[in-house]
Design a protein around this motif. Sequence first.
Motif, PDB file in Angstrom:
ATOM      1  N   THR A  13       8.624 -14.961  20.962  1.00  0.00           N
ATOM      2  CA  THR A  13       9.437 -16.149  20.730  1.00  0.00           C
ATOM      3  C   THR A  13       9.464 -16.518  19.249  1.00  0.00           C
ATOM      4  N   SER A  14       8.306 -16.382  18.585  1.00  0.00           N
ATOM      5  CA  SER A  14       8.223 -16.816  17.180  1.00  0.00           C
ATOM      6  C   SER A  14       9.164 -16.017  16.282  1.00  0.00           C
ATOM      7  N   TYR A  28      -5.972  -9.809  12.118  1.00  0.00           N
ATOM      8  CA  TYR A  28      -6.873 -10.104  11.002  1.00  0.00           C
ATOM      9  C   TYR A  28      -8.277 -10.433  11.522  1.00  0.00           C
ATOM     10  N   ALA A  71      -9.892 -13.353  17.680  1.00  0.00           N
ATOM     11  CA  ALA A  71      -8.487 -13.622  18.044  1.00  0.00           C
ATOM     12  C   ALA A  71      -8.338 -15.061  18.505  1.00  0.00           C
ATOM     13  N   ALA A  93      -5.719 -18.752  18.956  1.00  0.00           N
ATOM     14  CA  ALA A  93      -4.554 -19.201  19.736  1.00  0.00           C
ATOM     15  C   ALA A  93      -3.252 -18.972  18.970  1.00  0.00           C
ATOM     16  N   ALA A  94      -2.147 -19.322  19.634  1.00  0.00           N
ATOM     17  CA  ALA A  94      -0.819 -19.135  19.041  1.00  0.00           C
ATOM     18  C   ALA A  94      -0.654 -19.999  17.799  1.00  0.00           C
ATOM     19  N   GLY A 106       0.915 -16.850  23.885  1.00  0.00           N
ATOM     20  CA  GLY A 106      -0.340 -16.142  24.114  1.00  0.00           C
ATOM     21  C   GLY A 106      -1.322 -16.178  22.955  1.00  0.00           C
ATOM     22  N   GLY A 107      -0.828 -16.242  21.719  1.00  0.00           N
ATOM     23  CA  GLY A 107      -1.711 -16.122  20.564  1.00  0.00           C
ATOM     24  C   GLY A 107      -2.242 -14.706  20.462  1.00  0.00           C
ATOM     25  N   MET A 108      -3.213 -14.516  19.545  1.00  0.00           N
ATOM     26  CA  MET A 108      -3.704 -13.166  19.276  1.00  0.00           C
ATOM     27  C   MET A 108      -4.509 -12.617  20.448  1.00  0.00           C
ATOM     28  N   LYS A 159      -2.517 -10.584  22.695  1.00  0.00           N
ATOM     29  CA  LYS A 159      -2.104  -9.308  22.086  1.00  0.00           C
ATOM     30  C   LYS A 159      -3.256  -8.299  22.151  1.00  0.00           C
TER      31      LYS A 159
HETATM   32  N1  LIG Z   1      -7.292 -12.946  14.196  1.00  0.00           N
HETATM   33  C1  LIG Z   1      -5.978 -13.253  14.124  1.00  0.00           C
HETATM   34  N2  LIG Z   1      -5.132 -12.425  13.446  1.00  0.00           N
HETATM   35  C2  LIG Z   1      -3.795 -12.702  13.358  1.00  0.00           C
HETATM   36  N3  LIG Z   1      -3.218 -13.803  13.945  1.00  0.00           N
HETATM   37  C3  LIG Z   1      -3.997 -14.657  14.644  1.00  0.00           C
HETATM   38  C4  LIG Z   1      -5.416 -14.415  14.767  1.00  0.00           C
HETATM   39  N4  LIG Z   1      -5.925 -15.417  15.540  1.00  0.00           N
HETATM   40  C5  LIG Z   1      -4.909 -16.244  15.868  1.00  0.00           C
HETATM   41  N5  LIG Z   1      -3.731 -15.803  15.343  1.00  0.00           N
HETATM   42  C6  LIG Z   1      -2.438 -16.475  15.524  1.00  0.00           C
HETATM   43  O1  LIG Z   1      -1.653 -15.770  16.501  1.00  0.00           O
HETATM   44  C7  LIG Z   1      -0.279 -16.000  16.182  1.00  0.00           C
HETATM   45  C8  LIG Z   1       0.617 -15.004  16.929  1.00  0.00           C
HETATM   46  O2  LIG Z   1       0.666 -15.309  18.319  1.00  0.00           O
HETATM   47  P1  LIG Z   1       1.933 -16.066  19.010  1.00  0.00           P
HETATM   48  O3  LIG Z   1       2.204 -17.346  18.271  1.00  0.00           O
HETATM   49  O4  LIG Z   1       1.642 -16.119  20.482  1.00  0.00           O
HETATM   50  O5  LIG Z   1       3.104 -15.055  18.673  1.00  0.00           O
HETATM   51  P2  LIG Z   1       4.360 -14.490  19.471  1.00  0.00           P
HETATM   52  O6  LIG Z   1       5.292 -15.634  19.718  1.00  0.00           O
HETATM   53  O7  LIG Z   1       4.898 -13.492  18.506  1.00  0.00           O
HETATM   54  O8  LIG Z   1       3.872 -13.857  20.766  1.00  0.00           O
HETATM   55  C9  LIG Z   1      -0.271 -15.894  14.676  1.00  0.00           C
HETATM   56  O9  LIG Z   1       0.799 -16.601  14.087  1.00  0.00           O
HETATM   57  C10 LIG Z   1      -1.611 -16.507  14.247  1.00  0.00           C
HETATM   58  O10 LIG Z   1      -1.482 -17.854  13.865  1.00  0.00           O
END
Ligand SMILES: Nc1ncnc2c1ncn2[C@@H]1O[C@H](COP(=O)(O)OP(=O)(O)O)[C@@H](O)[C@H]1O
Length: 273
Positions: free
Chosen positions: A17-18, A183, A210, A212-213, A220-222, A225
């Motif tokens: 979505t982002s 990261y 990892a 949150a979003a 989902g945040g990291m 993923k």
């Molecule tokens: N260790 C990490 N490395 C990278 N991003 C992270 C980490 N922990 C949390 N995040 C967050 O996860 C976000 C991506 O997840 P999300 O907003 O759910 O994206 P999408 O909409 O692309 O699925 C990044 O913008 C970041 O702020």
Amino acid sequence: MNQSIKKSQRIVVKIGTSSLIYANGSVNLASIDQLAFSLSALQKEGKEVILVTSGAIGVGLDKLNLKKRPTSIPEQQAIAALGQATLMNIYSQRFSSYNQETAQVLLTRDIIDYPVSRENVTNTIEQLIKMDIIPIINENDTVSVEEMDHQTKFGDNDKLSAIVAGLTNADLLIMLSDIDGFYSANPLENPDAKLYRQVQEINDDLMERAGAAGSRFGTGGMASKLKAAKLILENNQSMILANGSDPRIILDIVAGEEIGTLFSKVDDGREND
Ligand SMILES: Nc1ncnc2c1ncn2[C@@H]1O[C@H](COP(=O)(O)OP(=O)(O)O)[C@@H](O)[C@H]1O
Ligand SMILES: N[C@@H](CCC(=O)OP(=O)(O)O)C(=O)O
């Protein structure tokens, strides 16, 4: 230059979505156009492409001019149903301008638990690929509310994209997000965080890194993923997590450039800082 990525024939791309919705809530048409351009180009080159897209709720919120997601699940489902049709309409228009046909496939994540459903889904996707049509997959949010416990979350296309990659024996899953990769800590909160260029195994230490979003619309945040990456590694497949702010990055990834974080058991010679 990454030769194994370059050789990938069947590629699943997941866009979050982002990458599809601006921070102000409007649909990012430029991004969708770049995505359509890149995937059509790969398809014409002879690659087999499958798109897993989020954005139904984001597009629905934009249509209703709502600035944030309602908390009730039925409201989110209704908004997803509204937004999905418009999202597909935009995709269909943009892909058509590159002479590329697309088809909508709505799935639930439990398809893998039901052999008949699994076979039906596989048959449909394989047939679409044979017909040079790009399947555009999203979760069927009307049927599936697996994240109901988490009132603020809804859907998880990260896991769905890993399931689709497994189901279709894809050579590569490209996961596009709003960040350059995985990261050592969330860079929004920790400016010293280091980008991992390759991860060969997901362990508890990495899971704890990892967060949150980051965006208002992401779900989902990291963590989600990394869970998807875990599934990919279990299946001996590869995934690249990269920044989707310009989806043409897909073409650079497939050309073998060292971009984002590669999740693969096979050492690719990428060096972590
Ligand atoms: N260790 C990490 N490395 C990278 N991003 C992270 C980490 N922990 C949390 N995040 C967050 O996860 C976000 C991506 O997840 P999300 O907003 O759910 O994206 P999408 O909409 O692309 O699925 C990044 O913008 C970041 O702020
Ligand atoms: N099916 C939902 C998916 C939500 C979702 O997984 O979002 P994201 O974390 O941005 O990939 C939608 O299309 O809005």
